[in-house]
Design an enzyme around this catalytic site. Sequence first.
Site, PDB file in Angstrom:
ATOM      1  CE  LYS A 161     -76.976  -2.964 -85.470  1.00 50.39           C
ATOM      2  NZ  LYS A 161     -78.362  -3.452 -85.625  1.00 50.39           N
ATOM      3  CE  LYS A 174     -75.083  -9.397 -83.602  1.00 48.33           C
ATOM      4  NZ  LYS A 174     -76.706  -9.564 -83.649  1.00 48.33           N
ATOM      5  CE  LYS A 185     -80.978  -9.731 -90.390  1.00 46.07           C
ATOM      6  NZ  LYS A 185     -81.091  -8.833 -89.168  1.00 46.07           N
TER       7      LYS A 185
HETATM    8  N1  AQP Z   1     -74.849 -14.164 -84.498  1.00 42.65           N
HETATM    9  C1  AQP Z   1     -75.858 -14.558 -84.352  1.00 42.65           C
HETATM   10  N2  AQP Z   1     -76.002 -15.682 -83.423  1.00 42.65           N
HETATM   11  C2  AQP Z   1     -77.212 -16.038 -82.765  1.00 42.65           C
HETATM   12  N3  AQP Z   1     -78.370 -15.381 -82.864  1.00 42.65           N
HETATM   13  C3  AQP Z   1     -78.182 -14.371 -83.576  1.00 42.65           C
HETATM   14  N4  AQP Z   1     -79.269 -13.571 -83.953  1.00 42.65           N
HETATM   15  C4  AQP Z   1     -78.527 -12.323 -84.600  1.00 42.65           C
HETATM   16  N5  AQP Z   1     -77.233 -12.807 -85.026  1.00 42.65           N
HETATM   17  C5  AQP Z   1     -77.240 -13.865 -84.281  1.00 42.65           C
HETATM   18  C6  AQP Z   1     -80.610 -13.490 -83.622  1.00 42.65           C
HETATM   19  O1  AQP Z   1     -81.402 -13.529 -84.672  1.00 42.65           O
HETATM   20  C7  AQP Z   1     -82.428 -12.667 -84.497  1.00 42.65           C
HETATM   21  C8  AQP Z   1     -82.999 -11.678 -85.304  1.00 42.65           C
HETATM   22  O2  AQP Z   1     -82.298 -10.595 -85.166  1.00 42.65           O
HETATM   23  P1  AQP Z   1     -82.458  -9.124 -85.977  1.00 42.65           P
HETATM   24  O3  AQP Z   1     -82.300  -9.254 -87.310  1.00 42.65           O
HETATM   25  O4  AQP Z   1     -83.617  -8.744 -85.200  1.00 42.65           O
HETATM   26  O5  AQP Z   1     -81.169  -8.373 -85.049  1.00 42.65           O
HETATM   27  P2  AQP Z   1     -79.765  -8.476 -84.897  1.00 42.65           P
HETATM   28  O6  AQP Z   1     -79.370  -9.391 -83.709  1.00 42.65           O
HETATM   29  O7  AQP Z   1     -79.155  -7.194 -84.927  1.00 42.65           O
HETATM   30  O8  AQP Z   1     -79.222  -9.432 -86.094  1.00 42.65           O
HETATM   31  P3  AQP Z   1     -78.128  -9.022 -87.135  1.00 42.65           P
HETATM   32  O9  AQP Z   1     -77.963 -10.107 -87.935  1.00 42.65           O
HETATM   33  O10 AQP Z   1     -76.880  -8.672 -86.532  1.00 42.65           O
HETATM   34  O11 AQP Z   1     -78.735  -7.807 -87.725  1.00 42.65           O
HETATM   35  P4  AQP Z   1     -77.903  -6.528 -88.252  1.00 42.65           P
HETATM   36  O12 AQP Z   1     -76.594  -6.939 -88.833  1.00 42.65           O
HETATM   37  O13 AQP Z   1     -78.899  -5.649 -88.841  1.00 42.65           O
HETATM   38  O14 AQP Z   1     -77.785  -5.747 -86.847  1.00 42.65           O
HETATM   39  C9  AQP Z   1     -82.473 -12.217 -82.995  1.00 42.65           C
HETATM   40  O15 AQP Z   1     -83.064 -13.077 -81.989  1.00 42.65           O
HETATM   41  C10 AQP Z   1     -81.107 -12.414 -82.708  1.00 42.65           C
HETATM   42  O16 AQP Z   1     -80.632 -12.803 -81.298  1.00 42.65           O
END
Ligand code: AQP
Length: 334
Positions: free
Chosen positions: A114, A196, A199
């Site tokens: 990040k 990965k 969102k």
């Molecule tokens: N690509 C992924 N595959 C499987 N699990 C995933 N998770 C996120 N991306 C994947 C799981 O979703 C849960 C919630 O995630 P979060 O929103 O708290 O944080 P994150 O992991 O940072 O998710 P994003 O989508 O990547 O958000 P941004 O883009 O804002 O950083 C967690 O249990 C995570 O493991």
Amino acid sequence: MEDKKVLFSAIQPSGILTIGNYLGALRNFKKLQSDYNSIFSVADLHTLTVKQDPAVLRKNTYELTALYIACGINPDESILFAQSHVPCHAELTWILNTVTYPGELSRMTQFKDKSLKHEDNINMGLMDYPVLMASDILLYQTELVPIGADQKQHLELTRDLAIRFNNRFGETFKVPEGYFAKNGARVMSLCEPERKMSKSDANENAFISMNDDPATIVRKFKRAVTDSDNRIVCDENKKGITNLLTIYSAFTDKTIEEAEKEFEGKGYGEFKVRVGEAVADVIEPIRQEKNKLLQSKDYLDSVLKSGAERAQYVAYKTLNKVYKKVGLVPRIRG
Ligand code: AQP
């Protein structure tokens, strides 16, 4: 709460959720919720580690609350609340910060990723993200944390902090275990399958959002990056196809081997459309239900209010214990 083990998980309203969040986290919550005292949070404080548009953040908080319910979380059975509504999360973070070392935070993969993505805003909160996450989990004496594989490193830190605190001040926190879904624990970007699916990706074609309609879903899968060898098999050197097979098998509950067999001799074009349709079949009813729930803000507000009250009651007990252990004079309440 009933005498069951505690399960805690949280998701950030940092955008509209993707099928990665769904497979890695949300989908499993529904299966697990009745076997545990389940606590689910909309991690709104975590989103502030990256620049947010305040109006969009508020909207996304309701979106995520509605999505939890549309995916089968029962707010009467489980606790569903917004992280910022329970001040104990920020309070415990301060205490845990005093037993956390900067070195262990600066080597977290998510912090490094990040920091590269948001070079103009490498703030203290971004670095401290895992400590807030540890507080989320430890406040509820959580035993099980269902998360995607991408969060494994943060859970390890949570466990280290719990053990460190317990060793220094006496038994205070339960040391939680992770729960990782076998299938779909790591869904990859449709455009760069070595990264990965996220969102907050600036490229909307890289992810399938839980708001995408069936036509959009199929269109995005048709554009997914693959390769030129035209064999539909899982292979270290075929990251795009491997990702699509993983998604297909997760959404159809078929094994990878069954999926490979089903598409033997078929072309990538047909395969991609079938993956898209399988995903849309599952996502579309959820999207419709979520949109229905979003019509009733009063209902969503009442869910968040009662969730926060119930969460605060549990969290306060742990926070008081922590304050006492470290030597703070107890607050007289009431
Ligand atoms: N690509 C992924 N595959 C499987 N699990 C995933 N998770 C996120 N991306 C994947 C799981 O979703 C849960 C919630 O995630 P979060 O929103 O708290 O944080 P994150 O992991 O940072 O998710 P994003 O989508 O990547 O958000 P941004 O883009 O804002 O950083 C967690 O249990 C995570 O493991």
